[in-house]
Design a protein around this motif. Sequence first.
Motif, PDB file in Angstrom:
ATOM      1  N   ASP A 127     -16.879   5.342 114.404  1.00 23.68           N
ATOM      2  CA  ASP A 127     -18.277   5.751 114.441  1.00 23.68           C
ATOM      3  C   ASP A 127     -18.921   5.407 115.779  1.00 23.68           C
ATOM      4  N   GLU A 128     -18.667   4.200 116.285  1.00 25.98           N
ATOM      5  CA  GLU A 128     -19.337   3.729 117.494  1.00 25.98           C
ATOM      6  C   GLU A 128     -18.613   4.096 118.792  1.00 25.98           C
ATOM      7  N   TYR A 129     -17.290   4.210 118.752  1.00 24.07           N
ATOM      8  CA  TYR A 129     -16.510   4.453 119.974  1.00 24.07           C
ATOM      9  C   TYR A 129     -15.475   5.561 119.769  1.00 24.07           C
ATOM     10  N   PRO A 130     -15.867   6.723 119.254  1.00 25.68           N
ATOM     11  CA  PRO A 130     -14.874   7.736 118.878  1.00 25.68           C
ATOM     12  C   PRO A 130     -14.016   8.232 120.040  1.00 25.68           C
ATOM     13  N   VAL A 131     -14.613   8.496 121.188  1.00 23.67           N
ATOM     14  CA  VAL A 131     -13.823   9.022 122.305  1.00 23.67           C
ATOM     15  C   VAL A 131     -12.900   7.958 122.885  1.00 23.67           C
ATOM     16  N   HIS A 132     -13.346   6.721 122.872  1.00 21.10           N
ATOM     17  CA  HIS A 132     -12.523   5.627 123.387  1.00 21.10           C
ATOM     18  C   HIS A 132     -11.298   5.420 122.499  1.00 21.10           C
ATOM     19  N   VAL A 133     -11.532   5.378 121.179  1.00 23.71           N
ATOM     20  CA  VAL A 133     -10.433   5.196 120.231  1.00 23.71           C
ATOM     21  C   VAL A 133      -9.456   6.355 120.327  1.00 23.71           C
ATOM     22  N   ARG A 134      -9.985   7.567 120.395  1.00 20.14           N
ATOM     23  CA  ARG A 134      -9.126   8.756 120.493  1.00 20.14           C
ATOM     24  C   ARG A 134      -8.222   8.667 121.723  1.00 20.14           C
ATOM     25  N   ALA A 135      -8.806   8.362 122.861  1.00 24.53           N
ATOM     26  CA  ALA A 135      -8.027   8.291 124.106  1.00 24.53           C
ATOM     27  C   ALA A 135      -7.009   7.153 124.061  1.00 24.53           C
ATOM     28  N   ASP A 136      -7.414   5.994 123.548  1.00 22.99           N
ATOM     29  CA  ASP A 136      -6.494   4.854 123.478  1.00 22.99           C
ATOM     30  C   ASP A 136      -5.341   5.108 122.516  1.00 22.99           C
ATOM     31  N   MET A 137      -5.626   5.694 121.372  1.00 27.07           N
ATOM     32  CA  MET A 137      -4.547   5.993 120.414  1.00 27.07           C
ATOM     33  C   MET A 137      -3.536   6.950 121.041  1.00 27.07           C
ATOM     34  N   GLN A 138      -4.031   7.917 121.802  1.00 24.32           N
ATOM     35  CA  GLN A 138      -3.128   8.872 122.449  1.00 24.32           C
ATOM     36  C   GLN A 138      -2.344   8.189 123.568  1.00 24.32           C
ATOM     37  N   GLN A 139      -3.041   7.433 124.425  1.00 26.15           N
ATOM     38  CA  GLN A 139      -2.371   6.809 125.569  1.00 26.15           C
ATOM     39  C   GLN A 139      -1.376   5.742 125.158  1.00 26.15           C
ATOM     40  N   TYR A 140      -1.804   4.817 124.321  1.00 31.52           N
ATOM     41  CA  TYR A 140      -0.965   3.658 124.023  1.00 31.52           C
ATOM     42  C   TYR A 140       0.072   3.900 122.937  1.00 31.52           C
ATOM     43  N   TYR A 141      -0.233   4.801 121.988  1.00 31.80           N
ATOM     44  CA  TYR A 141       0.670   4.985 120.854  1.00 31.80           C
ATOM     45  C   TYR A 141       1.186   6.413 120.697  1.00 31.80           C
ATOM     46  N   GLY A 142       0.674   7.332 121.507  1.00 35.43           N
ATOM     47  CA  GLY A 142       1.115   8.722 121.407  1.00 35.43           C
ATOM     48  C   GLY A 142       0.714   9.373 120.092  1.00 35.43           C
ATOM     49  N   LEU A 143      -0.379   8.893 119.491  1.00 38.10           N
ATOM     50  CA  LEU A 143      -0.826   9.422 118.206  1.00 38.10           C
ATOM     51  C   LEU A 143      -2.132  10.189 118.358  1.00 38.10           C
ATOM     52  N   ASN A 144      -2.183  11.349 117.745  1.00 38.88           N
ATOM     53  CA  ASN A 144      -3.403  12.141 117.708  1.00 38.88           C
ATOM     54  C   ASN A 144      -4.242  11.642 116.540  1.00 38.88           C
ATOM     55  N   ILE A 145      -5.457  11.224 116.809  1.00 43.33           N
ATOM     56  CA  ILE A 145      -6.311  10.656 115.773  1.00 43.33           C
ATOM     57  C   ILE A 145      -6.621  11.681 114.685  1.00 43.33           C
ATOM     58  N   GLU A 146      -6.542  12.967 115.011  1.00 45.09           N
ATOM     59  CA  GLU A 146      -6.783  14.016 114.018  1.00 45.09           C
ATOM     60  C   GLU A 146      -5.706  14.021 112.935  1.00 45.09           C
ATOM     61  N   ARG A 147      -4.566  13.420 113.211  1.00 44.11           N
ATOM     62  CA  ARG A 147      -3.458  13.406 112.244  1.00 44.11           C
ATOM     63  C   ARG A 147      -3.475  12.161 111.358  1.00 44.11           C
ATOM     64  N   MET A 148      -4.487  11.310 111.540  1.00 39.43           N
ATOM     65  CA  MET A 148      -4.603  10.122 110.706  1.00 39.43           C
ATOM     66  C   MET A 148      -4.821  10.569 109.259  1.00 39.43           C
ATOM     67  N   GLY A 149      -4.120   9.949 108.353  1.00 37.24           N
ATOM     68  CA  GLY A 149      -4.190  10.334 106.951  1.00 37.24           C
ATOM     69  C   GLY A 149      -3.159  11.387 106.594  1.00 37.24           C
ATOM     70  N   ILE A 150      -2.526  11.974 107.610  1.00 39.21           N
ATOM     71  CA  ILE A 150      -1.486  12.987 107.398  1.00 39.21           C
ATOM     72  C   ILE A 150      -0.147  12.434 107.867  1.00 39.21           C
ATOM     73  N   ASP A 151      -0.066  12.135 109.170  1.00 39.61           N
ATOM     74  CA  ASP A 151       1.171  11.606 109.750  1.00 39.61           C
ATOM     75  C   ASP A 151       1.267  10.084 109.667  1.00 39.61           C
ATOM     76  N   TYR A 152       0.147   9.424 109.583  1.00 45.53           N
ATOM     77  CA  TYR A 152       0.109   7.963 109.492  1.00 45.53           C
ATOM     78  C   TYR A 152      -1.144   7.570 108.723  1.00 45.53           C
TER      79      TYR A 152
END
Length: 134
Positions: A8-33
């Motif tokens: 809620d507070e840092y959506p773009v930061h979390v999105r970028a960090d999840m992609q950079q550090y873990y190679g995960l697309n936040i849109e796939r949360m609840g589906i792939d992980y």
Amino acid sequence: MLLARMLDEYPVHVRADMQQYYGLNIERMGIDYSMRHAADLIAMLPSKSRTFRAIDARYEWDMNEYLLAEAVDSLHMMVWANSKDAQKNRNRPKPLPRPGSGSPSRETIGLDAEEYAVELMKPRKEVGYGNGYR
């Protein structure tokens, strides 16, 4: 709870960090992980991550940068100590400004290990379908 707040507070930061550090697309949360998996990963982001820097400016520098600033400050102080100004205790060199010096600009959201475990054991609620998060 922590995950929902971060999204809620840092959506773009979390999105970028999840992609950079873990190679995960936040849109796939609840589906792939799971949301729990995402919460664990977000909690373990490195201190140089965008998310941590957004939460607290003190994370803008890592230990090496703080040590370099300390070395420069010490060198300035040594040079000053051998000057006429030092004998009269005037024009003392000011330390280099550090990120986040003083009080944090934003409320921190840190949890200790016990608090984090309690949060993870709580029943999950679905979060903001409008934002694409589950």
